[in-house]
Write a protein that holds these residues in place. Structure first.
Motif, PDB file in Angstrom:
ATOM      1  N   VAL A  31      14.333 -47.599   8.266  1.00  0.00           N
ATOM      2  CA  VAL A  31      14.034 -48.403   7.196  1.00  0.00           C
ATOM      3  C   VAL A  31      12.692 -48.698   6.891  1.00  0.00           C
ATOM      4  N   PRO A  32      12.205 -48.101   5.912  1.00  0.00           N
ATOM      5  CA  PRO A  32      10.581 -48.322   5.647  1.00  0.00           C
ATOM      6  C   PRO A  32      10.097 -49.816   5.029  1.00  0.00           C
ATOM      7  N   LEU A  33      10.195 -50.613   6.139  1.00  0.00           N
ATOM      8  CA  LEU A  33       9.756 -52.035   5.932  1.00  0.00           C
ATOM      9  C   LEU A  33       8.388 -52.165   6.611  1.00  0.00           C
ATOM     10  N   PRO A  34       7.533 -52.972   5.994  1.00  0.00           N
ATOM     11  CA  PRO A  34       6.159 -53.208   6.758  1.00  0.00           C
ATOM     12  C   PRO A  34       6.261 -53.810   8.189  1.00  0.00           C
ATOM     13  N   PHE A  35       7.147 -54.932   8.126  1.00  0.00           N
ATOM     14  CA  PHE A  35       7.111 -55.604   9.202  1.00  0.00           C
ATOM     15  C   PHE A  35       8.487 -55.365  10.135  1.00  0.00           C
ATOM     16  N   GLY A  36       8.984 -54.089   9.639  1.00  0.00           N
ATOM     17  CA  GLY A  36      10.378 -53.842  10.407  1.00  0.00           C
ATOM     18  C   GLY A  36      11.639 -54.731   9.873  1.00  0.00           C
ATOM     19  N   VAL A  37      12.628 -54.491  10.275  1.00  0.00           N
ATOM     20  CA  VAL A  37      14.086 -54.931  10.074  1.00  0.00           C
ATOM     21  C   VAL A  37      14.229 -56.309  10.927  1.00  0.00           C
ATOM     22  N   ARG A  38      14.141 -57.323  10.222  1.00  0.00           N
ATOM     23  CA  ARG A  38      14.059 -58.691  11.009  1.00  0.00           C
ATOM     24  C   ARG A  38      15.696 -59.533  10.749  1.00  0.00           C
ATOM     25  N   ASN A  39      16.087 -58.995   9.633  1.00  0.00           N
ATOM     26  CA  ASN A  39      17.516 -59.713   8.939  1.00  0.00           C
ATOM     27  C   ASN A  39      18.294 -58.750   8.445  1.00  0.00           C
ATOM     28  N   ILE A  40      19.751 -59.073   8.720  1.00  0.00           N
ATOM     29  CA  ILE A  40      20.850 -58.257   7.901  1.00  0.00           C
ATOM     30  C   ILE A  40      21.662 -58.987   7.396  1.00  0.00           C
ATOM     31  N   SER A  41      22.203 -58.843   6.050  1.00  0.00           N
ATOM     32  CA  SER A  41      23.021 -59.687   5.467  1.00  0.00           C
ATOM     33  C   SER A  41      24.051 -58.718   4.623  1.00  0.00           C
TER      34      SER A  41
END
Length: 182
Positions: A40-50
């Motif tokens: 998943v292209p996020l600058p700081f990576g995946v940290r939370n899922i909801s």
């Protein structure tokens, strides 16, 4: 094993990533987050899922339900998405691209020609065409029209046949009109 689709927070254009989550492939919740960070292209990576509306945060693998969709985010605050819109894939001819700098320059040159009466300044750009097989939009090619491949209509059909590796006998526009030779 649970089949789950993960979407990017606040991005309805992101088509989602379908994954199978089980205890063999992901021993910890952090392992799942690391795997999602790569996809998943996020600058700081995946940290939370909801959950899709962003109301309930998922903190362990047991909270995930089979067949459900979830949102990935790099921060605690989630931006909800419309799942119906995000799960629909646009058809190839509905995808629009931003106007390139070259195309913008050509448009400005044409506008200045029309406004000032100068006809000597001609900027030619190659024309691109997206061709896909009827009934199977996954088989598609982008063709750049030029003098070499479009001298005659038959030569152009042969060129497309060679690219598609499929005999092309007729061409139609996306709205169903037959392309005729001129």
């Amino acid at each position: 094993a649970k089949r789950i689709c993960f979407y990017k927070s606040g991005d309805p254009q992101f088509n989602g990533i379908k994954m199978v989550v089980n205890s063999r492939s992901y021993k910890t919740f952090d392992a799942l987050l690391d795997s999602l960070s790569k996809r998943v292209p996020l600058p700081f990576g995946v940290r939370n899922i909801s959950t899709p509306r962003g109301r309930h945060s998922i903190t362990n693998l047991e909270d995930l339900e089979d067949g459900k969709s979830y949102i990935c985010s790099q921060q605690r605050k989630m931006k909800p998405i419309n799942l119906e819109q995000a799960s629909r894939r646009p058809l190839p001819w509905q995808i629009s691209r931003p106007v390139s700098a070259r195309r913008r320059a050509v448009q400005l040159a044409r506008d200045s020609e029309a406004g000032h009466g100068h006809r000597d300044l001609r900027v030619t750009t190659p024309r691109k065409m997206l061709v896909f097989k009827n009934g199977d939009v996954r088989l598609r090619r982008t063709i750049v029209l030029g003098k070499k491949n479009s001298q005659t209509f038959e030569a152009f059909l042969d060129y497309i046949s060679e690219l598609m590796q499929y005999p092309v006998l007729k061409l139609y526009t996306t709205d169903g009109r037959k392309v005729r030779r001129k």
